[in-house]
Design a protein around this motif. Sequence first.
Motif, PDB file in Angstrom:
ATOM      1  N   GLY A  10       0.832  -1.211   0.000  1.00 31.21           N
ATOM      2  CA  GLY A  10       0.000   0.000   0.000  1.00 31.21           C
ATOM      3  C   GLY A  10       0.862   1.255   0.000  1.00 31.21           C
ATOM      4  O   GLY A  10       1.985   1.243  -0.492  1.00 31.21           O
ATOM      5  N   GLY A  11       0.338   2.329   0.556  1.00 26.65           N
ATOM      6  CA  GLY A  11       1.101   3.584   0.595  1.00 26.65           C
ATOM      7  C   GLY A  11       2.305   3.460   1.505  1.00 26.65           C
ATOM      8  O   GLY A  11       2.204   2.852   2.566  1.00 26.65           O
ATOM      9  N   ASP A  12       3.450   4.004   1.094  1.00 30.15           N
ATOM     10  CA  ASP A  12       4.629   3.902   1.968  1.00 30.15           C
ATOM     11  C   ASP A  12       4.522   4.921   3.103  1.00 30.15           C
ATOM     12  O   ASP A  12       3.732   5.856   3.043  1.00 30.15           O
ATOM     13  N   ALA A  71       3.741  -1.661  -3.338  1.00 32.91           N
ATOM     14  CA  ALA A  71       2.930  -1.589  -4.559  1.00 32.91           C
ATOM     15  C   ALA A  71       1.479  -1.826  -4.184  1.00 32.91           C
ATOM     16  O   ALA A  71       1.169  -2.261  -3.079  1.00 32.91           O
ATOM     17  N   ARG A  72       0.614  -1.523  -5.143  1.00 37.36           N
ATOM     18  CA  ARG A  72      -0.782  -1.953  -5.030  1.00 37.36           C
ATOM     19  C   ARG A  72      -0.956  -3.039  -6.083  1.00 37.36           C
ATOM     20  O   ARG A  72      -0.363  -2.961  -7.151  1.00 37.36           O
ATOM     21  N   SER A  73      -1.706  -4.066  -5.766  1.00 38.63           N
ATOM     22  CA  SER A  73      -1.826  -5.191  -6.691  1.00 38.63           C
ATOM     23  C   SER A  73      -3.285  -5.549  -6.942  1.00 38.63           C
ATOM     24  O   SER A  73      -3.981  -6.027  -6.043  1.00 38.63           O
ATOM     25  N   GLN A  74      -3.742  -5.313  -8.161  1.00 38.95           N
ATOM     26  CA  GLN A  74      -5.097  -5.707  -8.557  1.00 38.95           C
ATOM     27  C   GLN A  74      -5.201  -7.230  -8.607  1.00 38.95           C
ATOM     28  O   GLN A  74      -6.224  -7.813  -8.262  1.00 38.95           O
ATOM     29  N   PHE A  76      -3.844  -9.407  -6.777  1.00 40.07           N
ATOM     30  CA  PHE A  76      -4.019 -10.005  -5.457  1.00 40.07           C
ATOM     31  C   PHE A  76      -5.469  -9.881  -4.976  1.00 40.07           C
ATOM     32  O   PHE A  76      -5.887 -10.585  -4.053  1.00 40.07           O
ATOM     33  N   MET A  77      -6.229  -8.998  -5.614  1.00 44.99           N
ATOM     34  CA  MET A  77      -7.646  -8.849  -5.249  1.00 44.99           C
ATOM     35  C   MET A  77      -8.468 -10.025  -5.781  1.00 44.99           C
ATOM     36  O   MET A  77      -9.626 -10.182  -5.428  1.00 44.99           O
ATOM     37  N   THR A  78      -7.875 -10.850  -6.661  1.00 44.09           N
ATOM     38  CA  THR A  78      -8.614 -11.995  -7.224  1.00 44.09           C
ATOM     39  C   THR A  78      -8.226 -13.282  -6.484  1.00 44.09           C
ATOM     40  O   THR A  78      -7.086 -13.415  -6.015  1.00 44.09           O
ATOM     41  N   GLY A 101       1.556  -2.329   6.482  1.00 41.46           N
ATOM     42  CA  GLY A 101       0.785  -1.496   5.557  1.00 41.46           C
ATOM     43  C   GLY A 101      -0.461  -0.944   6.214  1.00 41.46           C
ATOM     44  O   GLY A 101      -0.593  -0.951   7.447  1.00 41.46           O
ATOM     45  N   GLY A 102      -1.403  -0.524   5.386  1.00 46.70           N
ATOM     46  CA  GLY A 102      -2.648   0.056   5.886  1.00 46.70           C
ATOM     47  C   GLY A 102      -3.769  -0.958   5.926  1.00 46.70           C
ATOM     48  O   GLY A 102      -3.535  -2.174   5.827  1.00 46.70           O
ATOM     49  N   ASP A 103      -5.002  -0.488   6.060  1.00 50.69           N
ATOM     50  CA  ASP A 103      -6.110  -1.427   6.253  1.00 50.69           C
ATOM     51  C   ASP A 103      -6.384  -2.268   5.008  1.00 50.69           C
ATOM     52  O   ASP A 103      -6.814  -3.410   5.124  1.00 50.69           O
ATOM     53  N   GLY A 104      -6.114  -1.735   3.810  1.00 49.59           N
ATOM     54  CA  GLY A 104      -6.258  -2.542   2.597  1.00 49.59           C
ATOM     55  C   GLY A 104      -5.312  -3.733   2.657  1.00 49.59           C
ATOM     56  O   GLY A 104      -5.693  -4.879   2.383  1.00 49.59           O
ATOM     57  N   SER A 105      -4.082  -3.464   3.050  1.00 50.41           N
ATOM     58  CA  SER A 105      -3.087  -4.539   3.164  1.00 50.41           C
ATOM     59  C   SER A 105      -3.511  -5.561   4.220  1.00 50.41           C
ATOM     60  O   SER A 105      -3.285  -6.764   4.064  1.00 50.41           O
ATOM     61  N   PHE A 106      -4.137  -5.078   5.290  1.00 51.37           N
ATOM     62  CA  PHE A 106      -4.624  -5.995   6.333  1.00 51.37           C
ATOM     63  C   PHE A 106      -5.742  -6.890   5.779  1.00 51.37           C
ATOM     64  O   PHE A 106      -5.830  -8.069   6.102  1.00 51.37           O
ATOM     65  N   ARG A 107      -6.608  -6.320   4.935  1.00 54.06           N
ATOM     66  CA  ARG A 107      -7.681  -7.136   4.333  1.00 54.06           C
ATOM     67  C   ARG A 107      -7.070  -8.233   3.461  1.00 54.06           C
ATOM     68  O   ARG A 107      -7.551  -9.361   3.428  1.00 54.06           O
ATOM     69  N   GLY A 108      -5.999  -7.870   2.765  1.00 54.05           N
ATOM     70  CA  GLY A 108      -5.290  -8.856   1.956  1.00 54.05           C
ATOM     71  C   GLY A 108      -4.716  -9.960   2.825  1.00 54.05           C
ATOM     72  O   GLY A 108      -4.803 -11.153   2.498  1.00 54.05           O
ATOM     73  N   ALA A 109      -4.127  -9.582   3.960  1.00 56.04           N
ATOM     74  CA  ALA A 109      -3.523 -10.565   4.877  1.00 56.04           C
ATOM     75  C   ALA A 109      -4.599 -11.500   5.425  1.00 56.04           C
ATOM     76  O   ALA A 109      -4.407 -12.718   5.544  1.00 56.04           O
TER      77      ALA A 109
END
Length: 320
Positions: A10-12, A71-74, A76-78, A101-109
């Motif tokens: 996500g954002g650095d 990075a942001r990864s589309q 990884f959203m799949t 990372g941020g909350d998006g990265s946490f959702r990925g985790a």
Amino acid sequence: MRRIGVLTSGGDSPGMNSAVRAVVRTAIHNGLEVVGIERGYAGLIHREFRDMNLSSVADIVQRGGTILKTARSQEFMTPEGRGQAASNLKNLDIDGLVVIGGDGSFRGARALATEHGVATVGIPGTIDNDIPCTDYTIGFDTCLNTVLDAINKIRDTATSHERTFIIEVMGRRTGYIALEAGVAGGAESILIPEVPFRLDEVVERLMRGHMRGKLHSIIIVAEGAGNVLDIGKYLQDKTGFETRVTILGHIQRGGSPTAFDRVLAARMGAKAVDVMMAGETRKVIGITAGEIKAYDIDYALSQHKTIDLDLYKLANILSI
Ligand code: ADP
């Protein structure tokens, strides 16, 4: 647990390097092997791995940004992307993953843990401070000091020219940066998305200040609170005072981390490794009331962090 991975996503934010260093060195201290994954989840899918040793993280504690890149990864959203990521981890015998990372990265985790049983621990790294279950995120303090430095400099020129300055700061949908930097910098008005405002009230404040002999004003606007160019035009038209708009932008993400962020990152990185070694998963690390703790990721992602309204009220009193 024998081997863990670490990535930034996500954002650095300044201090991410200090967190990577803490994860790597505490893990090695405890007999674990560590693999660094470059470019966040994108690198996890495309096998951008490097073995980390004690010297991989030498001379980085003072550097902003992240040596692991982000990075942001589309992809990884799949489900397919995450499947590939999980199978890469399995092939490398990586049992657990630390995600900074941020909350998006946490959702990925969380998705990786739920769908593929990967043990994950998140560390909050973002300048926005918008993550629940932690009073501070890594990078927020450094960002505040960068913004404060800018406010001080802009105030010099604002005083000389007797102008109104509107300064836009980051924060996505939140006003944490705006509020704290505004209080610290003595801003005349602070506009944040969490508190509805009327621009005519700001006009009234500006006029009152002018009547009292105030020669310049600084207004801090969180990026999520409205369009600064429109706000600047409205205020100039209504007050007749010369008004300038400054958008601070990405300088807020850079710079050498403050002592606060480095120590926070060190403690959070070490805690993440402790949690992994204890066999726990689906956790995020936070600091509340000075204590570093691990929280359940479902709980953390279901919470909504709220801004300190008392501080907002105080800002209005102090800047009258
Ligand atoms: P931040 O971590 O700073 O909030 P983002 O929201 O861009 O940044 O998230 C970083 C990355 O995490 C995304 O590019 C994506 O790969 C992954 N991600 C975000 N949300 C999800 C989700 N709901 N499920 C799976 N992965 C996600």
